[in-house]
Design a protein around this motif. Structure first.
Motif, PDB file in Angstrom:
ATOM      1  N   PRO A 187       7.463  -1.636  -6.090  1.00 23.77           N
ATOM      2  CA  PRO A 187       7.937  -0.239  -5.573  1.00 23.77           C
ATOM      3  C   PRO A 187       9.416   0.036  -5.132  1.00 23.77           C
ATOM      4  CG  PRO A 187       5.648  -0.732  -4.769  1.00 23.77           C
ATOM      5  CD  PRO A 187       6.563  -1.994  -5.329  1.00 23.77           C
ATOM      6  N   ILE A 188       9.795  -1.168  -4.319  1.00 27.94           N
ATOM      7  CA  ILE A 188      11.324  -1.098  -3.932  1.00 27.94           C
ATOM      8  C   ILE A 188      12.176  -1.225  -4.954  1.00 27.94           C
ATOM      9  CG2 ILE A 188      12.778  -2.223  -2.574  1.00 27.94           C
ATOM     10  CD1 ILE A 188      10.400  -3.336  -0.863  1.00 27.94           C
ATOM     11  N   ILE A 189      11.732  -2.144  -5.928  1.00 25.30           N
ATOM     12  CA  ILE A 189      12.699  -2.169  -7.166  1.00 25.30           C
ATOM     13  C   ILE A 189      12.954  -0.704  -8.103  1.00 25.30           C
ATOM     14  CG2 ILE A 189      12.930  -3.170  -9.561  1.00 25.30           C
ATOM     15  CD1 ILE A 189      11.567  -5.759  -8.381  1.00 25.30           C
ATOM     16  N   TYR A 190      11.643  -0.097  -8.327  1.00 26.75           N
ATOM     17  CA  TYR A 190      11.841   1.088  -9.073  1.00 26.75           C
ATOM     18  C   TYR A 190      12.343   2.241  -8.206  1.00 26.75           C
ATOM     19  CZ  TYR A 190       9.404  -0.876 -13.065  1.00 26.75           C
ATOM     20  OH  TYR A 190       9.254  -1.616 -14.334  1.00 26.75           O
ATOM     21  N   LEU A 222       0.814  -1.329  -0.035  1.00 21.35           N
ATOM     22  CA  LEU A 222       0.035   0.019   0.026  1.00 21.35           C
ATOM     23  C   LEU A 222       0.694   1.170   0.018  1.00 21.35           C
ATOM     24  CD1 LEU A 222      -2.872  -0.833   2.437  1.00 21.35           C
ATOM     25  CD2 LEU A 222      -2.905  -0.706  -0.124  1.00 21.35           C
ATOM     26  N   LEU A 223       1.510   1.471   0.870  1.00 20.46           N
ATOM     27  CA  LEU A 223       2.503   2.536   0.928  1.00 20.46           C
ATOM     28  C   LEU A 223       3.620   2.554  -0.314  1.00 20.46           C
ATOM     29  CD1 LEU A 223       3.784   2.048   4.705  1.00 20.46           C
ATOM     30  CD2 LEU A 223       2.213   3.665   3.833  1.00 20.46           C
ATOM     31  N   GLY A 224       4.023   1.708  -0.663  1.00 20.04           N
ATOM     32  CA  GLY A 224       4.870   1.821  -1.815  1.00 20.04           C
ATOM     33  C   GLY A 224       4.344   2.117  -3.040  1.00 20.04           C
ATOM     34  N   ASN A 225       3.087   1.653  -3.519  1.00 13.70           N
ATOM     35  CA  ASN A 225       2.498   1.740  -4.630  1.00 13.70           C
ATOM     36  C   ASN A 225       1.858   3.058  -4.603  1.00 13.70           C
ATOM     37  OD1 ASN A 225       2.652  -0.777  -6.497  1.00 13.70           O
ATOM     38  ND2 ASN A 225       2.241  -1.741  -4.430  1.00 13.70           N
ATOM     39  N   LEU A 253       1.260 -11.659  -3.004  1.00 14.82           N
ATOM     40  CA  LEU A 253       2.005 -10.577  -2.289  1.00 14.82           C
ATOM     41  C   LEU A 253       3.371 -10.094  -2.615  1.00 14.82           C
ATOM     42  CD1 LEU A 253       1.286 -12.451   1.593  1.00 14.82           C
ATOM     43  CD2 LEU A 253       0.538 -10.355   0.648  1.00 14.82           C
ATOM     44  N   PHE A 254       3.881 -10.908  -3.368  1.00 11.21           N
ATOM     45  CA  PHE A 254       5.206 -10.599  -3.645  1.00 11.21           C
ATOM     46  C   PHE A 254       5.660  -9.499  -4.684  1.00 11.21           C
ATOM     47  CE2 PHE A 254       9.651 -11.488  -5.610  1.00 11.21           C
ATOM     48  CZ  PHE A 254      10.283 -11.075  -4.546  1.00 11.21           C
ATOM     49  N   PRO A 255       4.791  -9.614  -5.770  1.00 16.68           N
ATOM     50  CA  PRO A 255       5.068  -8.610  -6.821  1.00 16.68           C
ATOM     51  C   PRO A 255       4.434  -6.943  -6.358  1.00 16.68           C
ATOM     52  CG  PRO A 255       4.080 -10.403  -7.891  1.00 16.68           C
ATOM     53  CD  PRO A 255       4.254 -10.476  -6.476  1.00 16.68           C
ATOM     54  N   PRO A 256       3.426  -6.866  -5.695  1.00 16.50           N
ATOM     55  CA  PRO A 256       2.995  -5.593  -5.294  1.00 16.50           C
ATOM     56  C   PRO A 256       3.882  -5.063  -4.139  1.00 16.50           C
ATOM     57  CG  PRO A 256       1.014  -6.982  -5.452  1.00 16.50           C
ATOM     58  CD  PRO A 256       2.081  -7.947  -5.509  1.00 16.50           C
ATOM     59  N   MET A 257       4.470  -5.997  -3.660  1.00 14.71           N
ATOM     60  CA  MET A 257       5.387  -5.731  -2.322  1.00 14.71           C
ATOM     61  C   MET A 257       6.849  -5.118  -2.965  1.00 14.71           C
ATOM     62  SD  MET A 257       6.871  -7.500   1.009  1.00 14.71           S
ATOM     63  CE  MET A 257       7.669  -8.605  -0.173  1.00 14.71           C
TER      64      MET A 257
END
Length: 314
Positions: free
Chosen positions: A291-294, A41-44, A284-288
């Motif tokens: 944002p970190i990757i980008y 939620l926070l990342g996206n 769970l993995f891709p949405p989490m």
């Protein structure tokens, strides 16, 4: 015929078991699940706000990233809140039509995510192989059409399943041995001939994964050829560096799909909760991690995020 004599072919509600065999660990399992959902939620949301606020990020690459972030928000939010309610409050009941809606959002937005990743591969192909035509090719009109096509494909492929599931008589009870309304988990409760649902579900999954992944791989073959033809090593490094984030997102999306598919065939006799945990990992993995990757690997986004926090500190 009076209304009292009409027998409904489906239950008014289903019961979601959560993770069968690990019910005693639901509270502990909810901790990483809740943490992953919070990060998603926070990342996206941060990505969407940063891209919307910074005019320099209103480019095709970042517009596709905004689509990906929105899809990830819907994908995780369609399942995680109910899942956490099961783990924390044993709130297992879900209305039949709410179950179908959850299934529709889950599967259709997974199909959309695959389409957007393919669109992002096309974006990187044009940027690296036809850089002089980048602005002319990836216009706002084309990006809108790509987004609409992604939505239309997902809705077209998923809508028939909803009508097929409504016509079944569910004689095997209302208990779904899963955390959410996954298509095949619901089909297993139905009586009668469900072979079309089985074949259609597998065909759609194979079609989406194999076709989209094939075009993504082809795009990167052409990109690699173009990058290797660049004169200097610095230029090659810089050109391929623009693809690193996208490659990470591709791996985050497709790796759990491949692992889950292999496990279903190689480890058929593995405990049921193993397959359910893998299915949850896929959600769970891709949405989490996206944002970190980008946020880490994309310089413009990294600088925009730092700029926001630095302005707040001043």
């Amino acid at each position: 015929m009076s209304a009292s004599n009409i027998i409904s072919t489906h239950p008014t509600a289903f019961l979601l078991m959560g993770i069968p065999g690990l019910e005693h660990l639901h509270i502990w399992i909810s901790i990483p699940f809740c943490s992953a959902y919070t990060l998603a939620l926070l990342g996206n949301c941060t990505l969407l706000l940063i891209i919307q606020a910074d005019a320099a990020l209103h480019e095709p690459m970042y517009l596709f990233l905004a689509m990906l972030a929105a899809i990830n928000l819907v994908l995780s939010s369609s399942t995680l809140p109910k899942m956490l309610a099961i783990f924390w409050f044993r709130d297992q009941e879900i209305n039949f039509f709410a179950c179908l809606a959850q299934m529709f959002f889950l599967h259709s937005f997974s199909i959309m995510e695959s389409a957007v990743l393919l669109a992002m591969a096309f974006d990187r192909y044009v940027a690296n192989c036809k850089p002089l035509h980048y602005i002319k090719v990836l216009t706002g009109s084309l990006i809108t059409k790509i987004g609409m096509a992604a939505v239309a494909r997902a809705v077209t492929l998923m809508t028939p399943l909803l009508f097929l599931l409504r016509r079944f008589h569910y004689c095997r009870g209302p208990v779904i041995a899963h955390c959410y309304c996954e298509h095949m988990a619901v089909v297993r409760l139905a009586c009668g001939d469900t072979s079309f649902n089985n074949i259609y579900g597998i065909a759609v999954a194979m079609f989406i994964v194999m076709l989209d992944l094939l075009f993504v791989i082809l795009s990167y073959i052409f990109i690699l050829q173009a990058v290797l033809l660049l004169a200097s090593q610095e230029a090659r490094y810089k050109a391929f560096g623009t693809c690193v984030s996208h490659i990470g997102a591709i791996l985050a999306f497709y790796t759990p799909v491949v692992i889950s598919s292999v496990m279903h065939r190689v480890a058929r006799h593995a405990a049921h909760h193993v397959h359910i945990l893998l299915a949850n990992f896929y959600l769970l993995f891709p949405p989490m991690v996206n944002p970190i990757i980008y946020g880490v690997k994309t310089k413009q986004i990294h600088e925009s995020i730092l700029g926001v926090f630095l302005r707040k500190d001043m």
